[in-house]
Motif scaffolding. Structure first.
Motif, PDB file in Angstrom:
ATOM      1  N   MET A 203       0.833  -1.203   0.000  1.00  0.00           N
ATOM      2  CA  MET A 203       0.000   0.000   0.000  1.00  0.00           C
ATOM      3  C   MET A 203       0.869   1.256   0.000  1.00  0.00           C
ATOM      4  O   MET A 203       0.582   2.237  -0.700  1.00  0.00           O
ATOM      5  CB  MET A 203      -0.932  -0.017   1.207  1.00  0.00           C
ATOM      6  CG  MET A 203      -1.926   1.128   1.244  1.00  0.00           C
ATOM      7  SD  MET A 203      -3.282   0.854   2.420  1.00  0.00           S
ATOM      8  CE  MET A 203      -2.359   0.635   3.946  1.00  0.00           C
ATOM      9  N   SER A 204       1.945   1.245   0.777  1.00  0.00           N
ATOM     10  CA  SER A 204       2.865   2.393   0.813  1.00  0.00           C
ATOM     11  C   SER A 204       3.506   2.625  -0.544  1.00  0.00           C
ATOM     12  O   SER A 204       3.649   3.760  -0.998  1.00  0.00           O
ATOM     13  CB  SER A 204       3.946   2.162   1.866  1.00  0.00           C
ATOM     14  OG  SER A 204       3.387   1.954   3.133  1.00  0.00           O
ATOM     15  N   PHE A 205       3.901   1.545  -1.189  1.00  0.00           N
ATOM     16  CA  PHE A 205       4.524   1.655  -2.516  1.00  0.00           C
ATOM     17  C   PHE A 205       3.536   2.240  -3.520  1.00  0.00           C
ATOM     18  O   PHE A 205       3.886   3.128  -4.319  1.00  0.00           O
ATOM     19  CB  PHE A 205       5.007   0.282  -2.985  1.00  0.00           C
ATOM     20  CG  PHE A 205       5.868   0.326  -4.213  1.00  0.00           C
ATOM     21  CD1 PHE A 205       7.250   0.329  -4.103  1.00  0.00           C
ATOM     22  CD2 PHE A 205       5.302   0.381  -5.477  1.00  0.00           C
ATOM     23  CE1 PHE A 205       8.056   0.379  -5.238  1.00  0.00           C
ATOM     24  CE2 PHE A 205       6.086   0.438  -6.615  1.00  0.00           C
ATOM     25  CZ  PHE A 205       7.469   0.427  -6.501  1.00  0.00           C
ATOM     26  N   ALA A 206       2.280   1.753  -3.487  1.00  0.00           N
ATOM     27  CA  ALA A 206       1.278   2.225  -4.442  1.00  0.00           C
ATOM     28  C   ALA A 206       0.987   3.709  -4.273  1.00  0.00           C
ATOM     29  O   ALA A 206       0.762   4.429  -5.255  1.00  0.00           O
ATOM     30  CB  ALA A 206      -0.004   1.408  -4.285  1.00  0.00           C
ATOM     31  N   ILE A 207       1.008   4.191  -3.037  1.00  0.00           N
ATOM     32  CA  ILE A 207       0.783   5.622  -2.798  1.00  0.00           C
ATOM     33  C   ILE A 207       1.990   6.441  -3.248  1.00  0.00           C
ATOM     34  O   ILE A 207       1.856   7.489  -3.873  1.00  0.00           O
ATOM     35  CB  ILE A 207       0.469   5.863  -1.311  1.00  0.00           C
ATOM     36  CG1 ILE A 207      -0.913   5.300  -0.992  1.00  0.00           C
ATOM     37  CG2 ILE A 207       0.532   7.346  -0.963  1.00  0.00           C
ATOM     38  CD1 ILE A 207      -1.292   5.362   0.460  1.00  0.00           C
ATOM     39  N   GLY A 208       3.195   5.961  -2.949  1.00  0.00           N
ATOM     40  CA  GLY A 208       4.409   6.654  -3.385  1.00  0.00           C
ATOM     41  C   GLY A 208       4.556   6.690  -4.888  1.00  0.00           C
ATOM     42  O   GLY A 208       5.171   7.611  -5.450  1.00  0.00           O
ATOM     43  N   ALA A 209       3.978   5.696  -5.564  1.00  0.00           N
ATOM     44  CA  ALA A 209       4.077   5.615  -7.029  1.00  0.00           C
ATOM     45  C   ALA A 209       3.268   6.696  -7.725  1.00  0.00           C
ATOM     46  O   ALA A 209       3.333   6.828  -8.957  1.00  0.00           O
ATOM     47  CB  ALA A 209       3.614   4.242  -7.514  1.00  0.00           C
ATOM     48  N   ASN A 210       2.513   7.470  -6.972  1.00  0.00           N
ATOM     49  CA  ASN A 210       1.743   8.566  -7.550  1.00  0.00           C
ATOM     50  C   ASN A 210       2.259   9.925  -7.085  1.00  0.00           C
ATOM     51  O   ASN A 210       1.552  10.924  -7.180  1.00  0.00           O
ATOM     52  CB  ASN A 210       0.268   8.408  -7.168  1.00  0.00           C
ATOM     53  CG  ASN A 210      -0.384   7.210  -7.837  1.00  0.00           C
ATOM     54  OD1 ASN A 210      -0.785   7.269  -8.987  1.00  0.00           O
ATOM     55  ND2 ASN A 210      -0.473   6.103  -7.113  1.00  0.00           N
ATOM     56  N   SER A 211       3.480   9.951  -6.583  1.00  0.00           N
ATOM     57  CA  SER A 211       4.089  11.191  -6.123  1.00  0.00           C
ATOM     58  C   SER A 211       5.448  11.368  -6.786  1.00  0.00           C
ATOM     59  O   SER A 211       5.906  10.513  -7.541  1.00  0.00           O
ATOM     60  CB  SER A 211       4.239  11.163  -4.595  1.00  0.00           C
ATOM     61  OG  SER A 211       4.692  12.409  -4.122  1.00  0.00           O
ATOM     62  N   SER A 212       6.107  12.496  -6.497  1.00  0.00           N
ATOM     63  CA  SER A 212       7.417  12.765  -7.077  1.00  0.00           C
ATOM     64  C   SER A 212       8.376  13.252  -5.995  1.00  0.00           C
ATOM     65  O   SER A 212       7.954  13.696  -4.929  1.00  0.00           O
ATOM     66  CB  SER A 212       7.321  13.826  -8.184  1.00  0.00           C
ATOM     67  OG  SER A 212       6.984  15.082  -7.634  1.00  0.00           O
ATOM     68  N   ILE A 213       9.663  13.194  -6.288  1.00  0.00           N
ATOM     69  CA  ILE A 213      10.678  13.563  -5.310  1.00  0.00           C
ATOM     70  C   ILE A 213      10.654  15.062  -4.999  1.00  0.00           C
ATOM     71  O   ILE A 213      11.040  15.481  -3.901  1.00  0.00           O
ATOM     72  CB  ILE A 213      12.076  13.132  -5.817  1.00  0.00           C
ATOM     73  CG1 ILE A 213      13.071  13.148  -4.644  1.00  0.00           C
ATOM     74  CG2 ILE A 213      12.535  14.013  -6.961  1.00  0.00           C
ATOM     75  CD1 ILE A 213      14.383  12.485  -4.980  1.00  0.00           C
ATOM     76  N   ASN A 214      10.188  15.873  -5.942  1.00  0.00           N
ATOM     77  CA  ASN A 214      10.105  17.317  -5.705  1.00  0.00           C
ATOM     78  C   ASN A 214       9.157  17.635  -4.551  1.00  0.00           C
ATOM     79  O   ASN A 214       9.407  18.544  -3.754  1.00  0.00           O
ATOM     80  CB  ASN A 214       9.625  18.018  -6.980  1.00  0.00           C
ATOM     81  CG  ASN A 214      10.630  17.899  -8.107  1.00  0.00           C
ATOM     82  OD1 ASN A 214      11.826  17.839  -7.861  1.00  0.00           O
ATOM     83  ND2 ASN A 214      10.146  17.852  -9.346  1.00  0.00           N
TER      84      ASN A 214
END
Length: 335
Positions: A203-214
């Motif tokens: 679940m954490s990975f799936a949420i992070g996969a929709n964000s960016s490092i900026n």
């Protein structure tokens, strides 16, 4: 060769959430096409957060012990009520004053998600040193605040977010199913407990996969500020909690924490109210940062309050040492 990656992740504070979250953010920033391949890969690692949240809520439900009664039930209800009230006050003060955008870069969504959560694992760990069985048993009720349900309820009731009743019900149904099944079937409860880390990682990975490092870098200072605010609320919770207890405890200060799982809440809330989607990325990074800060501050705060409470307690009186031995009766004179 075995590298024990899971064990190494578990040693990092909040590592099961933060590490997959950061890996996914980096991957989505520099190689987004990998997650857009389609099929089961994209369904699981890119858009699978809703399904994982459903399983996570079901697992949380299994930890609710409906047979728990007496003092543990009372303590758990008080702790849960304090967190709900804190979230309501956050909406009333921050939401009505600054609106959804919040203040100093911290959105009202992030603020409410922070104050309605707390680190349950840390609370249980602190119970072993500063509490008793009734404190540990309180988690069977208190754990209801795990996940986005309380945050969505507070935002929905306040009117700050347009949370349909069906969305609240959709969060409650897996929780109730898990609670019923877990109380009827101990083996199922054990299965859910064992599988929870895997669900959290995906679940954490799936949420992070929709964000960016900026977004992560831009939310750094505001995340630290959110963590400090959360830690300071522990002082207030300490005094409020003890108003309801005959036997005082330092564990109220443990409510001044932000759960690592709260970083997953903004995305779930925004699915119910898409107008909040603009705040999700920043709120996710801020909550993850705040969780790390409060993991470090809460044990120190609880230990300090515990020391103060023990210093105020009267020392036990050694009655045996104070009593003087009675003189032995003299033997009768012989005639």
């Amino acid at each position: 060769m075995k590298i024990n990656l899971f064990e190494k992740m578990n040693k990092v504070p909040g590592g099961l959430i933060i590490i997959p979250l950061l890996v996914a953010i980096l991957l989505n920033t520099f190689a987004p096409q990998v997650l857009a391949i389609g099929g089961p890969t994209t369904a699981l690692f890119k858009v699978g957060s809703s399904a994982m949240m459903g399983i996570f809520l079901l697992i949380c439900g299994t930890s609710i012990n409906i047979r728990q009664a007496g003092l543990p039930l009372y303590k758990g209800a008080v702790l849960l009520a304090l967190k709900c009230i804190a979230g309501a006050l956050a909406v009333w003060i921050v939401g009505t004053t600054f609106g959804p955008a919040g203040f100093l870069g911290i959105s009202t969504l992030a603020f409410v998600a922070c104050l309605t959560s707390s680190n349950s694992s840390l609370y249980i760990a602190l119970c072993s040193n500063y509490g008793d069985a009734s404190d540990a048993g309180a988690i069977s009720v208190f754990c209801i605040k795990d996940g986005p349900f309380v945050t969505m309820m507070v935002l929905g009731v306040s009117g700050l977010a347009n949370i349909p009743f069906a969305a609240l019900l959709s969060m409650l149904i897996p929780l109730l199913i898990g609670m019923l099944w877990g109380n009827l079937d101990e083996r199922f409860k054990q299965l859910c407990t064992a599988s929870q880390p895997l669900i959290i990682i995906i679940m954490s990975f799936a949420i992070g996969a929709n964000s960016s490092i900026n977004t992560v870098f831009s939310a750094g200072l505001s995340g630290i500020l959110l963590g400090i605010i959360s830690a300071l609320t522990g002082i207030l919770f300490f005094f409020l909690y003890n108003l309801f207890l005959k036997r005082k405890t330092a564990l109220g200060a443990a409510l001044g924490t932000t759960a690592a799982s709260s970083a997953l809440t903004p995305a779930m809330v925004a699915q119910a109210d898409p107008s909040l989607m603009v705040y999700v990325d920043a709120a996710t990074a801020q909550l993850a940062t705040a969780s790390i800060i409060t993991m470090l501050t809460a044990p120190v705060l609880v230990a300090w309050f515990d020391k103060r409470l023990k210093a105020r307690m009267p020392e036990p009186v050694n009655i045996a040492a104070q009593e003087k031995p009675l003189p032995l009766a003299s033997a009768p004179d012989k005639e």
